[in-house]
Design an enzyme around this catalytic site. Structure first.
Site, short mmCIF file in Angstrom:
data_model
loop_
_atom_site.label_atom_id
_atom_site.label_comp_id
_atom_site.label_asym_id
_atom_site.label_seq_id
_atom_site.Cartn_x
_atom_site.Cartn_y
_atom_site.Cartn_z
N HIS A 1 28.81 48.50 45.26
CA HIS A 1 27.38 48.13 45.50
C HIS A 1 26.57 48.91 46.48
O HIS A 1 25.47 48.53 47.00
CB HIS A 1 27.12 46.54 45.79
CG HIS A 1 28.13 45.75 44.69
ND1 HIS A 1 27.63 45.19 43.36
CD2 HIS A 1 29.19 45.30 44.87
CE1 HIS A 1 28.64 44.78 43.02
NE2 HIS A 1 29.65 44.53 43.79
N SER B 1 13.52 74.38 50.65
CA SER B 1 12.06 74.16 50.01
C SER B 1 11.04 75.16 50.55
O SER B 1 11.01 75.81 51.46
CB SER B 1 11.77 72.92 50.77
OG SER B 1 10.26 72.40 50.41
N LYS C 1 14.11 71.64 55.24
CA LYS C 1 15.05 71.27 54.11
C LYS C 1 16.25 72.02 53.70
O LYS C 1 16.13 73.44 53.56
CB LYS C 1 14.15 71.25 52.87
CG LYS C 1 13.06 69.93 52.83
CD LYS C 1 13.57 68.55 53.06
CE LYS C 1 14.49 68.09 51.60
NZ LYS C 1 13.31 67.94 50.50
N GLU D 1 22.74 68.57 42.49
CA GLU D 1 21.80 67.95 41.68
C GLU D 1 21.80 68.57 40.13
O GLU D 1 21.46 67.90 39.06
CB GLU D 1 20.58 67.90 42.42
CG GLU D 1 20.29 67.02 43.43
CD GLU D 1 19.13 67.44 44.34
OE1 GLU D 1 18.03 68.02 43.55
OE2 GLU D 1 19.21 67.30 45.48
#
Ligand code: ARG
Length: 454
Positions: free
Chosen positions: A155, A276, A282, A289
């Site tokens: 969880h 980025s 970044k 992804e």
């Protein structure tokens, strides 16, 4: 040149010609198409439909066509409806009218099914190699980094202490399962449809068993009507790809979380990250992804193709031409994803300090219950008593290990001085010695088991 047209007065509309053509996709099977045709020509020779000289002319002509493909000289025509048409058209240009004998008793229906099975069989071998490499990377890391402990989550909440290697192996075992399934899939694909004709079979008595042998197929399909319309092997492949991508997507998701500043358990190599355009600080896990994102696309290929199959009448229908897009794009994506996954996992740096400092004593509450169980307390009661200890430590705002024995005796007289051995993360992991557990020994056994499965 088209392979039909005798009964037509008119030509297809230009939009129809483009709509109907699968050439841009199925030209990828040019070598398989040629190989199949060469063996088929020989099979026709064996039953006397072609003379030895005709067989030789066709086989050598097809060798020339293949050579043109191989060095980029093959000149496609807009009228080439598909790879089968294109190769036969070119053969005729090279060897003349004898080329017209090649298709005797054959249909593009059994031809395309054969080409696709050949192509997929070989492509599966490549995927097996890539998958094998990836699992090996996970196993090597698991071996080298076996001493590193980390929180295991359920969880997304800290659950129990596990080895980092155990986490690696959890993904390796999924992928090793995928490898086993892919190998099994290979043998269901490796069955020859050629000799089924359009639907009724072959009227010239070609020896299908011989053709199968020549093309490396294990056996021949049982029924000609079934085999011309059968794309189960494509659906099986797409489903396999979907599950494999789901496994890789879950692995990616874990690593994306582990690579956040908040966790910082792992650091992705620059080679598999991007920046980025706006925020200079970044470093984004785009590789992971994209794997996660492409999983949706592959699932779409699978469900899309199953929808195409649903409710089709028996045997060949042109709807089946949609199999190419699904099969090729799925192969391309999965093969790229396996390479990227291998790259990410072989270059990933782990932060042992971060993993181990994320361990917290509350994660040892289960161990405290097991401590009582080992002293004869029934687990249900032990669970409750350990819960009371946790509540007490929260109330007193002090870590579990700082509670005094007197304070613990207020909860149960079973607690003894040896309770301090519970407050040790290494001990915690080491108690899970049964097969599949997170103790060092059990993890080493898993590594060996997975190695032999490869
Ligand atoms: N290009 C077709 C396909 O990929 C080949 C089979 C054509 N068969 C036919 N009866 N029109 O499905």
């Amino acid at each position: 040149m088209s392979l039909w047209g005798g009964r037509f007065d008119g030509k297809p509309a230009q939009v129809m010609q483009a709509f109907n053509s699968s050439f841009e996709l199925d030209k990828r099977m040019h070598a398989e198409d040629i190989k199949g045709s060469q063996v088929y020509a020989k099979a026709l020779g064996r039953v006397g439909i072609l003379t030895d000289v005709e067989v030789q002319t066709i086989v050598e002509g097809l060798d020339q066509v293949l050579a043109e493909w191989n060095d980029g000289r093959f000149d496609a025509k807009g009228t080439d409806e598909d790879i089968h048409t294109a190769n036969e058209r070119r053969l005729k240009e090279l060897v003349g009218s004898v080329a017209g004998k090649l298709h005797t008793g054959r249909s593009r229906n059994d031809q395309v099914a054969t080409d696709m099975r050949l192509w997929l069989r070989d492509s599966i071998d490549k995927l097996c190699d890539l998958l094998c490499d990836l699992v090996k990377i996970l196993l090597n890391r698991a071996e080298q980094e076996i001493d590193v402990l980390m929180p295991g989550y359920t969880h997304m909440q800290r659950a129990q202490v596990v080895r980092w290697s155990h986490w690696l192996l959890s993904h390796a075992s999924n992928l090793a399962g995928d490898l086993a399934k892919l190998r099994a899939l290979r043998s269901t694909i490796n069955v020859l449809p050629l000799g089924s004709g359009a639907i009724a079979g072959n009227p010239f008595g070609v020896d299908r068993e011989w053709i199968a042998q020549e093309l490396g197929f294990q056996e021949v399909t049982v029924n000609s009507m079934a085999s011309t319309g059968d794309r189960d092997f494509v659906a099986d492949f797409l489903y396999w790809a979907t599950l494999t991508m789901i496994h890789l997507s879950k692995l990616s998701e874990d690593l994306i979380i582990f690579s956040t500043k908040e966790f910082a358990f792992v650091q992705l190599s620059d080679a598999y990250s991007t920046g980025s355009s706006l925020m200079p600080q970044k470093k984004n896990p785009d590789s992971l992804e994209l794997i996660r994102g492409k999983t949706g696309t592959i699932f779409g290929n699978c469900t899309g193709f199953l929808c195409t199959l649903k409710g089709l009448p028996s045997t060949y229908n042109k709807d089946l031409q949609e199999d190419k897009q699904a099969m090729f794009s799925t192969y391309d994506t999965v093969s790229a994803v396996l390479k990227i996954s291998a790259g990410v996992l072989s270059t990933l740096k782990i932060r042992r300090d971060r993993m181990e400092s994320a361990l917290s004593e509350d994660m040892l509450a289960t161990d405290l219950a097991y401590y009582l169980v080992r002293k004869g307390v029934p687990f249900r009661d032990a669970h409750d008593l350990a819960g009371q200890v946790v509540a007490k430590s929260e109330k007193l705002n002090c870590p579990l290990s700082h509670l005094t024995l007197d304070q613990m005796h207020e909860i149960s007289s079973v607690f003894d001085v040896d309770v301090h051995s519970v407050w040790d993360y290494e001990n915690s992991a080491e108690q899970y010695r049964s097969a599949g557990g997170t103790s060092k020994e059990a993890v080493l056994v898993q590594i060996e088991k997975l190695k032999t499965s490869l």
